[in-house]
Motif scaffolding. Structure first.
Motif, PDB file in Angstrom:
ATOM      1  N   ALA A 138       0.841  -1.202   0.000  1.00 31.28           N
ATOM      2  CA  ALA A 138       0.000   0.000   0.000  1.00 31.28           C
ATOM      3  C   ALA A 138       0.870   1.243   0.000  1.00 31.28           C
ATOM      4  O   ALA A 138       2.048   1.197   0.369  1.00 31.28           O
ATOM      5  N   ASN A 139       0.262   2.373  -0.393  1.00 34.38           N
ATOM      6  CA  ASN A 139       0.966   3.661  -0.399  1.00 34.38           C
ATOM      7  C   ASN A 139       0.488   4.590   0.707  1.00 34.38           C
ATOM      8  O   ASN A 139       1.032   5.688   0.867  1.00 34.38           O
ATOM      9  N   SER A 140      -0.541   4.176   1.459  1.00 31.51           N
ATOM     10  CA  SER A 140      -1.048   5.003   2.557  1.00 31.51           C
ATOM     11  C   SER A 140      -1.725   4.112   3.581  1.00 31.51           C
ATOM     12  O   SER A 140      -2.059   2.946   3.301  1.00 31.51           O
ATOM     13  N   GLN A 142      -4.730   4.510   4.821  1.00 37.12           N
ATOM     14  CA  GLN A 142      -6.110   4.260   4.428  1.00 37.12           C
ATOM     15  C   GLN A 142      -6.213   3.215   3.313  1.00 37.12           C
ATOM     16  O   GLN A 142      -7.158   2.412   3.283  1.00 37.12           O
ATOM     17  N   GLU A 143      -5.246   3.201   2.412  1.00 35.55           N
ATOM     18  CA  GLU A 143      -5.235   2.168   1.371  1.00 35.55           C
ATOM     19  C   GLU A 143      -5.009   0.793   1.991  1.00 35.55           C
ATOM     20  O   GLU A 143      -5.635  -0.193   1.593  1.00 35.55           O
ATOM     21  N   LEU A 144      -4.138   0.730   2.985  1.00 33.88           N
ATOM     22  CA  LEU A 144      -3.884  -0.533   3.687  1.00 33.88           C
ATOM     23  C   LEU A 144      -5.135  -1.012   4.400  1.00 33.88           C
ATOM     24  O   LEU A 144      -5.491  -2.200   4.344  1.00 33.88           O
ATOM     25  N   ALA A 146      -8.244  -0.300   3.729  1.00 35.05           N
ATOM     26  CA  ALA A 146      -9.233  -0.724   2.733  1.00 35.05           C
ATOM     27  C   ALA A 146      -8.905  -2.122   2.209  1.00 35.05           C
ATOM     28  O   ALA A 146      -9.801  -2.967   2.042  1.00 35.05           O
ATOM     29  N   LYS A 147      -7.628  -2.387   1.968  1.00 32.85           N
ATOM     30  CA  LYS A 147      -7.217  -3.701   1.470  1.00 32.85           C
ATOM     31  C   LYS A 147      -7.455  -4.771   2.532  1.00 32.85           C
ATOM     32  O   LYS A 147      -7.889  -5.887   2.212  1.00 32.85           O
ATOM     33  N   LEU A 223       4.526   4.261   6.229  1.00 32.15           N
ATOM     34  CA  LEU A 223       3.192   4.837   6.024  1.00 32.15           C
ATOM     35  C   LEU A 223       2.821   5.836   7.102  1.00 32.15           C
ATOM     36  O   LEU A 223       2.043   6.759   6.855  1.00 32.15           O
TER      37      LEU A 223
END
Length: 326
Positions: A138-140, A142-144, A146-147, A223
């Motif tokens: 992930a790049n953030s 919140q992306e992590l 969500a994944k 992150l």
């Protein structure tokens, strides 16, 4: 009569030197051989890095070798137990760390207690934790999250062992983010980070000093930082609160202790020399460059820190519900 009194005085003086003077001389000569500094964590980790930077200059100041003895295992318990059994003569030192405080609330039969079996010398450093991932994850934050929500139980986070602060931080993040991630315990941070670089585990919350080279090389990605403010070495990395996950702020400390019963004169000597080392510009630069915040303290100040930390981490452990039995 006068000769008899004179001879008696000579005999008494000899006895005094043999009993009192010899002891005073021995203490004044300390140290007269190599000193062992037990590090209860693997070589290459944050504790080991700080220990070796300080030990190198401490040896110069004391005029005797200060040998770093790595004894990892059981979240620091193996090395600490060995140090607790050592002779209280100033020739065995221990790198005390936050997990030794945490372990008091996790293990039912600890063979030592930091505040009972050791005498504090000085706090050495403070350091901060960083949330890191393999670059492919992930790049953030919140992306992590969500994944993780889209793939429950598929993302794992590494720690330096069950019940360690890295484990507790991971559990705090799991609860706060409302996600299902899996704990992957290791015997220290270095092997965990090696598996992260290899892509075998996805995330971790290591101390900045041990992970900083991997961030520089791009093999891992930061992150967020687990602190109240952004860190000077990572100015573009947000805090967890800024990234949308509040109420997770932890720091760690390291310090030097000796077995209880060590003579006060030796405790005072070691404290003075260690504080002197930590004030040396070259030592401070080396520590700061690796992500440490040099501290230095009096022995009573360090003892007070240990007492406060015991209360804080006991509450954190109780909230986590984690229990580890040997």
């Amino acid at each position: 009569m006068r000769n008899s009194i004179r001879r008696a005085c000579v005999v008494l003086s000899a006895i005094w030197f043999a009993v009192i003077g010899a002891e005073a001389w021995a203490q004044a000569a300390y140290p007269d051989r190599a000193i062992k500094l037990i590090v209860p964590w693997p070589a290459g980790g944050s504790v080991d890095i700080a220990a070796r930077i300080v030990a190198e200059q401490l040896a110069v100041n004391l005029g005797q070798p200060v040998i770093v003895d790595n004894r990892p295992g059981a979240a620091g318990n193996i090395g600490a137990a060995a140090a607790a059994k050592a002779s209280p003569d100033g020739y065995t030192l221990l790198m005390a760390t936050t997990p030794m405080i945490i372990n008091r609330s996790l293990y039912s039969n600890l063979p030592f207690e930091l505040s009972r079996d050791f005498t504090p010398i000085s706090q050495l450093v403070n350091l901060n934790y960083v949330m890191v991932v393999h670059p492919s994850v992930a790049n953030s934050v919140q992306e992590l999250i969500a994944k993780a929500k889209a793939n429950p139980g598929q993302i794992s986070y590494a720690s330096s062992g069950p019940g360690t602060q890295l484990h507790l931080i991971g559990e705090s993040f799991r609860r706060q983010a409302g996600i299902d991630i899996v704990h992957a315990p290791y015997k220290g941070a270095p092997p965990a980070l090696a598996d992260m670089v290899g892509g075998h585990v996805q995330m971790m919350f290591p101390g900045l000093p041990v992970v900083e080279p991997l961030l520089k090389s791009g093999r891992l990605k930061a992150l967020a930082v687990v602190s109240a403010r952004r860190l000077p070495l990572l100015p573009n990395v947000p805090t967890l609160a800024e990234a949308g996950v509040p109420d997770i702020e932890f720091t760690e400390w390291y310090g030097v202790v000796v077995p209880a019963g060590t003579p006060d004169k030796i405790v005072t000597r070691l404290n003075g020399e260690i504080v002197k080392v930590l004030r040396m510009p070259d030592v401070r630069r080396r520590l700061v460059d690796r992500g440490f915040d040099p501290a230095g303290s009096t022995a009573p100040e360090f003892a007070d820190l240990i007492q406060k930390e015991q209360k804080k981490w006991a509450a954190t452990v109780a909230q986590s519900g984690i229990r580890v039995d040997e």
